[in-house]
Design a protein around this motif. Sequence first.
Motif, PDB file in Angstrom:
ATOM      1  N   LYS A 183       0.818  -1.083  -0.079  1.00 55.28           N
ATOM      2  CA  LYS A 183      -0.162   0.010   0.086  1.00 55.28           C
ATOM      3  C   LYS A 183       0.800   1.131  -0.201  1.00 55.28           C
ATOM      4  CE  LYS A 183      -3.889  -2.013   2.242  1.00 55.28           C
ATOM      5  NZ  LYS A 183      -4.763  -2.226   3.530  1.00 55.28           N
ATOM      6  N   MET A 200       2.044   2.331  -3.404  1.00 56.05           N
ATOM      7  CA  MET A 200       0.981   2.709  -4.439  1.00 56.05           C
ATOM      8  C   MET A 200       0.851   4.142  -4.370  1.00 56.05           C
ATOM      9  SD  MET A 200       0.104  -0.276  -5.687  1.00 56.05           S
ATOM     10  CE  MET A 200      -1.449   0.313  -6.619  1.00 56.05           C
ATOM     11  N   ILE A 229       1.159  -4.121 -10.866  1.00 58.85           N
ATOM     12  CA  ILE A 229       0.112  -3.407 -11.197  1.00 58.85           C
ATOM     13  C   ILE A 229      -0.085  -1.964 -10.453  1.00 58.85           C
ATOM     14  CG2 ILE A 229      -2.302  -3.236 -11.531  1.00 58.85           C
ATOM     15  CD1 ILE A 229      -1.073  -5.314 -13.413  1.00 58.85           C
ATOM     16  N   SER A 241      -0.563   2.081  -9.815  1.00 59.07           N
ATOM     17  CA  SER A 241      -1.728   3.139  -9.900  1.00 59.07           C
ATOM     18  C   SER A 241      -1.324   4.469 -10.685  1.00 59.07           C
ATOM     19  CB  SER A 241      -2.255   3.641  -8.485  1.00 59.07           C
ATOM     20  OG  SER A 241      -1.287   4.200  -7.794  1.00 59.07           O
ATOM     21  N   THR A 250      -6.171  -5.994 -17.076  1.00 58.36           N
ATOM     22  CA  THR A 250      -5.215  -5.324 -16.323  1.00 58.36           C
ATOM     23  C   THR A 250      -5.775  -4.176 -15.638  1.00 58.36           C
ATOM     24  OG1 THR A 250      -4.183  -3.965 -18.326  1.00 58.36           O
ATOM     25  CG2 THR A 250      -2.996  -5.972 -17.763  1.00 58.36           C
ATOM     26  N   THR A 251      -6.831  -3.215 -16.388  1.00 52.28           N
ATOM     27  CA  THR A 251      -7.648  -2.333 -15.779  1.00 52.28           C
ATOM     28  C   THR A 251      -8.536  -2.462 -14.870  1.00 52.28           C
ATOM     29  OG1 THR A 251      -8.828  -2.307 -17.751  1.00 52.28           O
ATOM     30  CG2 THR A 251      -7.099  -0.942 -17.800  1.00 52.28           C
ATOM     31  N   CYS A 252      -8.723  -3.790 -14.660  1.00 49.01           N
ATOM     32  CA  CYS A 252      -9.907  -4.188 -13.903  1.00 49.01           C
ATOM     33  C   CYS A 252      -9.175  -4.657 -12.476  1.00 49.01           C
ATOM     34  CB  CYS A 252     -10.590  -5.488 -14.356  1.00 49.01           C
ATOM     35  SG  CYS A 252     -11.953  -4.787 -15.709  1.00 49.01           S
ATOM     36  N   GLU A 276      -7.759  -3.080 -10.189  1.00 44.27           N
ATOM     37  CA  GLU A 276      -7.977  -2.379  -8.891  1.00 44.27           C
ATOM     38  C   GLU A 276      -9.193  -2.519  -8.591  1.00 44.27           C
ATOM     39  OE1 GLU A 276      -5.869  -0.713  -7.200  1.00 44.27           O
ATOM     40  OE2 GLU A 276      -4.389  -1.081  -8.550  1.00 44.27           O
ATOM     41  N   LYS A 277     -10.223  -3.185  -9.425  1.00 44.12           N
ATOM     42  CA  LYS A 277     -11.672  -3.288  -9.197  1.00 44.12           C
ATOM     43  C   LYS A 277     -11.879  -4.619  -8.445  1.00 44.12           C
ATOM     44  CE  LYS A 277     -12.839  -0.338 -13.047  1.00 44.12           C
ATOM     45  NZ  LYS A 277     -13.241  -0.034 -14.450  1.00 44.12           N
ATOM     46  N   ARG A 293     -10.616  -8.169  -3.214  1.00 45.43           N
ATOM     47  CA  ARG A 293      -9.452  -8.435  -2.483  1.00 45.43           C
ATOM     48  C   ARG A 293      -8.920  -9.980  -1.878  1.00 45.43           C
ATOM     49  NH1 ARG A 293      -6.067  -4.426  -4.631  1.00 45.43           N
ATOM     50  NH2 ARG A 293      -6.880  -2.464  -4.550  1.00 45.43           N
TER      51      ARG A 293
END
Length: 762
Positions: free
Chosen positions: A120, A123, A164, A166, A254-256, A258-259, A262
Amino acid sequence: MSKDRAPLFCRMNNYKPLQDASGSIKDEKDAQDMILEENKEVESLRNSSLVTGARKMPGAMERLDKLRMSAVLKLESALDRERISRKIPPEAAPVSLTWKRKAREKYQSDLWLEIEHLNKGLMQPDPSSSSLALFNTTTNAVAQCEADPVENVFEQDLKIKFYIGSGSTSPSSHSGDEADPVKITDSAHLPVHTPTIKRRDCHNRTLFPTKNKTHRFFLTSFTAPTKCHQCTSLMVGLVRQGCSCDVCGFSCHTTCVEKAPRACPVPLHQKRGTFCLDPQKGMGTAYEGHVWIPKKAGMKKGWQRVLAIVCDFKLFLYHVDEEKDSKPNVVASHVIDLRDGAFSVSSVWPSDFIPVKRREMPRIFKVTASQLSTPSDRYSVLVLADNENEKSEWVGVLSELHEVLRKSHPRDRSVYAPKEACDRHLPLIKTTQTAAIIDHKRIALGNEEGLFVVHVTIDEIVRVGDMKKIHQIELIPHGQMVAVISGRSRHVCLFPMSALDGQKTDVHKLAETRGCQTMASGTVCQGAQTCLCVARKSQVFCYELFQSQKMSHRKFRELQTPANVQWMAVCSEQLCVGFQSGFLRYPLRREGAPCRMLHAHDPTLSFIAHQPVDALCAIEISSIEYLLCFKSIGIYTDSRGLRSRPTELMWPAVPTYCRYKAPYLSVYSENAVDVFDVNSVEWIQTIPLKKVRPLNSEGSLNILLLETVRLIYFKNKKTDGDELVFPGPSENPQKQVTRHVCGKRLSSSRVPRGKAKPSSGL
C-alpha cells in the motif's frame, strides 16, 4: 524506505512464534522449509524497498540485511534446540503440534500483513519525482531479469509476474529529448517485474495461508478466448491479454485489477455471472454459444464451427479446430459491431436464393452490417445454429440488444466512411500496387503497366513517363518532386511534380538503389533541406535532394541496421527504422549512435526480443512518446525506449499492415480493418472489408481484392473538409484512354460520356 515503516520491520524481526518449552520446530525439514520461505519473503521486501527509494537510503538496505541474517540465525538456533530436545512426552505432543501450527499460521499471517502494508505504501506516488519514473529501470531488476530470462510469450498459459501500479496511463514529460542508447538511468520508483514463473511452479505452491490471503496476479497470454471475471468482457488480444491470479485463477483485464475483490479466492456472493451486461457503458457479455458459418473457401465447401460471443455490443466469431482439441482460436475471424447503422439480424427464406440444403434452412439466420457507404454494399454472414430453438434465441438476443442501442441513441464513434474512389471497371485498377493523393481531384496510381494520374471529377487518365511496374510512390511536396520505386530491378527514380500534369520531363535514376525495398522522405535543418532515405535489405542510403534547373542528389549518410528493414519513416529530423523485434532512431544531420526505441534493459519489454516478431510501424505521439506496433501487440515507450504506459494495444486478429493518420491507427487483417485511437487506447471502429490492402502511407486509399477489384477511399468523418472529392461511381465503363506515342511521352485524351471507345489496355 520511509521512517514510518521501520517499526513494522522491527516488530516482524522481534516476533518469536516458533519457540516453546519443548522445541520450536517439528523436524529439520520443516526448519529448512521455514528458512527458505523466510528468505523469499525478505527478498520480496528487498525488491519492494527498491521501489520506495531504498537505493537512496543505505541505512534501509543495511536494516534489511540485518533482518535477513537475524531471521536465519533464529531459525538455525531453533533447529539446534530441536536436535537437543527431540523427545517430547506423548501426552504433550497433540497440544504442542496444535500450538505450533497456530503459531506458524499467525506468524505467516503477520508477515503477509507487513508485506501488504508495504505494498500500500508503494502505491502512493512520491511528489518529488515525475510519473515517468514509475517505468524506469533499476540495476537490481536488470540483474534479476538477466539471471532468469523471460519465457516464450507464445507458450500455452504463460504467466509473467506483473506489477500493477496506480500510475497514470498518460505519458509524463521530462527535460531531455535524447537519451544515451546504452547507459541506464537508475530510479527509485521502478515497478518490480520478476521473470517468468513456469506453469507447474505457479500451481503447485501455496504462498500464504488461506486466512487474510489476497490475489497474486500474473500477466497471462491466453490461448483461447477468455472473459474477464470482473466485467465479463472479452480479454481481446493475441498475447498478454490480461492478468490471472496464481492461486485461485481469477482472471481479469489489467485495468480491472484495482476493481477486483481483494479476498482470494473470491467469495461466491462477489462473483459475477457468466453473462453480465452494462447497457449504459456497453461493457460485458450478453450471450455466447457454438454455431456454424460458411468455410473460407465458400458455402459449397461446407460449414466451419465457431464460438460466437456477444460482448461489448459486438459479435465475435472464433474458429474452433475440431481436428485437434476443439479449442477455439484466440484470433477473431469476424467482428460485427451492433452499433453499425446498417446492422440487422433476420431469418433466411427460400426467396433469398441461398445455396443451402432444405433441411438446414430453418436453422440459418443472417447478420448484416455496412461495408461501403452506398446502400447496395452490405456485408452479411450466414450463421447455422444446431437447432431451431437456438436460432430463435440468437435472433432474439441480437435483436433486443440492437433495439436497446437504438433507443439509447449511442454516440457515433466511427471515424471512416469507406467509399468507392473511381469506376471499378477501369482495367488499370486490377493490377494497382501503390497510390497517392495528389490533390482533391487527382490520384496517382502505380501498377504493372506504369504510373498514371486519374482525374476523379472528369473522365480522364494521364500516363506519366514510360516507367514499368511501379512498386511505391512517394510525393515530396516540399521539394516539388516525386519519387517512385519502379522496374523489376526496383530502382528509385525522381522526376519533378510538373510531370503529373502531363508535361514532358526527364527522369533521374539513383543507380545504387537497385534492389531496394522501401523509401521515406522528410525535411531536416528545420525544413531547409529535403532528404530521401532508401532501404535495401539491412542498408539505408540517405540522400539530400536538390531541385534547380536540373534535378540532382547527394548521399550524405549510409546506415547499417541490425536486420532487414521492415518499415521506415522520417519524423522530427530523425529516421525511424523497424526490423524484426525492434526499432531504432537514427539522427540524420549529426553524428551519433542510434537510439533504441525498445530499451534492452527494460525487463517489461524483454518478451519482444525473446520471441521474434515482425515490426509494422512506429508512431510519434508526441516528442516524448512513441507507439511501437508489432505483429502481436502495440507498446507505448518514451524517448529513451522505456515503457511509458502500463496498458498495451491489443489486436483482435493477426495484422498484416498498420497505417496512421493522427490520432487514428488503422490495423489491417484478413477480414477487417480495425481503427484505434492511440491517445485513449480505444478500439473505436471495425470496417468489415475482406482482402483489403492499403496503397498509401496514411491508409486513405485502399484496394479491395474481391471478384471485382475496387479502389476504396476512407473518408474521415471527423474532419471538416474532404481530402478527395469525386462523383458517385458509374455502373458503365465511361473512362477510357487513347494513347498517342510521341518519343518516350504518352499523352491521353478525354472520352465524352456515352461515346466510349475500345479500351487501350489500361
